[in-house]
Design a protein around this motif. Sequence first.
Motif, PDB file in Angstrom:
ATOM      1  N   GLU A 107      -7.341  -6.343   0.450  1.00 48.66           N
ATOM      2  CA  GLU A 107      -6.173  -6.975   0.700  1.00 48.66           C
ATOM      3  C   GLU A 107      -7.208  -8.099   1.836  1.00 48.66           C
ATOM      4  O   GLU A 107      -7.015  -9.302   1.438  1.00 48.66           O
ATOM      5  N   GLN A 108      -7.821  -7.452   2.693  1.00 47.14           N
ATOM      6  CA  GLN A 108      -8.528  -8.246   3.490  1.00 47.14           C
ATOM      7  C   GLN A 108      -9.781  -9.273   2.769  1.00 47.14           C
ATOM      8  O   GLN A 108     -10.100 -10.340   3.063  1.00 47.14           O
ATOM      9  N   ASP A 168     -12.552  -6.407   7.234  1.00 47.28           N
ATOM     10  CA  ASP A 168     -11.887  -6.903   8.515  1.00 47.28           C
ATOM     11  C   ASP A 168     -12.514  -8.046   8.929  1.00 47.28           C
ATOM     12  O   ASP A 168     -11.837  -8.776   9.379  1.00 47.28           O
ATOM     13  N   ARG A 200      -3.867  -1.323  11.261  1.00 44.13           N
ATOM     14  CA  ARG A 200      -3.681  -0.159  10.430  1.00 44.13           C
ATOM     15  C   ARG A 200      -4.682   0.881  10.620  1.00 44.13           C
ATOM     16  O   ARG A 200      -5.692   0.585  10.812  1.00 44.13           O
ATOM     17  N   ARG A 228     -14.218  -1.175   4.957  1.00 44.13           N
ATOM     18  CA  ARG A 228     -13.108  -1.435   5.707  1.00 44.13           C
ATOM     19  C   ARG A 228     -13.615  -2.313   6.826  1.00 44.13           C
ATOM     20  O   ARG A 228     -13.021  -3.436   7.250  1.00 44.13           O
ATOM     21  N   ARG A 242      -3.265  -6.490   9.219  1.00 43.81           N
ATOM     22  CA  ARG A 242      -3.926  -5.440   8.606  1.00 43.81           C
ATOM     23  C   ARG A 242      -5.025  -4.679   9.112  1.00 43.81           C
ATOM     24  O   ARG A 242      -5.144  -3.366   9.068  1.00 43.81           O
ATOM     25  N   VAL A 259       0.815  -1.270   0.064  1.00 39.98           N
ATOM     26  CA  VAL A 259       0.011   0.133   0.068  1.00 39.98           C
ATOM     27  C   VAL A 259       0.961   1.262  -0.099  1.00 39.98           C
ATOM     28  O   VAL A 259       0.706   2.182  -0.882  1.00 39.98           O
ATOM     29  N   THR A 282      -6.234  -1.406   2.054  1.00 34.49           N
ATOM     30  CA  THR A 282      -6.195  -2.554   2.947  1.00 34.49           C
ATOM     31  C   THR A 282      -7.572  -3.294   3.134  1.00 34.49           C
ATOM     32  O   THR A 282      -7.367  -4.631   3.276  1.00 34.49           O
ATOM     33  N   ASP A 309       2.425   4.508   9.922  1.00 35.38           N
ATOM     34  CA  ASP A 309       1.084   4.359  10.027  1.00 35.38           C
ATOM     35  C   ASP A 309       0.630   4.492  11.643  1.00 35.38           C
ATOM     36  O   ASP A 309       0.556   3.259  12.314  1.00 35.38           O
TER      37      ASP A 309
END
Length: 294
Positions: free
Chosen positions: A169-170, A239, A277, A235, A274, A88, A166, A111
């Motif tokens: 990716e999750q 997650d 973040r 998100r 992750r 990222v 992110t 981060d």
Amino acid sequence: MRFQLSEDQRELKKGVRRLLERRFPREALRAAVDAPGRLDRELWRALGAAGFFALTLPEAAGGVGLGRPEAVLAFEEAGRALLPGPLVATHLAAGAVAGAADGETVVAAVDGRLVEWLDAADVVVQGDATGAVPLRSVDPLTPLHRVPRPNAADLLAVDPLAALLTAAEQLGSAVRLSELAVQHARTREQFGRPIGAFQAVQHLCADLLVRAETARAAVYAAAVTGDPGDIAAARLLADEAAVRGARDCLQVHGGMGFTWEADVHLHLKRAWVRAQRKGDVTESEELLAAGLLA
């Protein structure tokens, strides 16, 4: 609003998957686990040559000239493959840091209180990592450092695109975990029958799929709108899909899912990292609550 992928988007997704299957197969994943903290520079340059880091960079600046939806599709595949590295941060730095777009420069970002892949980075952005202390990371594929005195403004600032990538990716992990659970349920036998014939296992697999597809809809929609509230919701769902999906996948695998040789625990540990973040559960919930109150 149309959320069906175009033919070009489907081909992009397939192309990234083929690239990762060729350059980062399971053997390479396990080799990376056995050599924690070592970033494969040749793979990083291959990603750069394929345009992975320059997807959203305008063509006039040497990029591919695509948008958020295409970046999300690429990062979903990276999450599915458990591709290591500060993906990222390097993607966001393309066009601003020399060499980031073509994979010659590895970029890490501060981060909040953490920095991923600090020792492997050529450049650190978004804060001061001076005096950062190495931590023992739960994920063998993500080395971490803690920043001793983070800037107060850095703690509060959340880059919507970073949160969206992110989430992508999750999502990739959640989808892969659903595949792994179903594959194991079909092949593992007990009492002379595949365990997928048992209702309790079927329920776990169904929950995995529902969470992954719900997260997919939210992440894809947020990629189209770019709205901070949509990204926060995506998100949260992504997650949950990755973390709870990994736990349910472990349940389907039983005792063998917890062994070092299985890949399920690697998805769980990456999902945990992750999820820490910026733009995490608390921050996303606060953003959504503020929007509702407004």
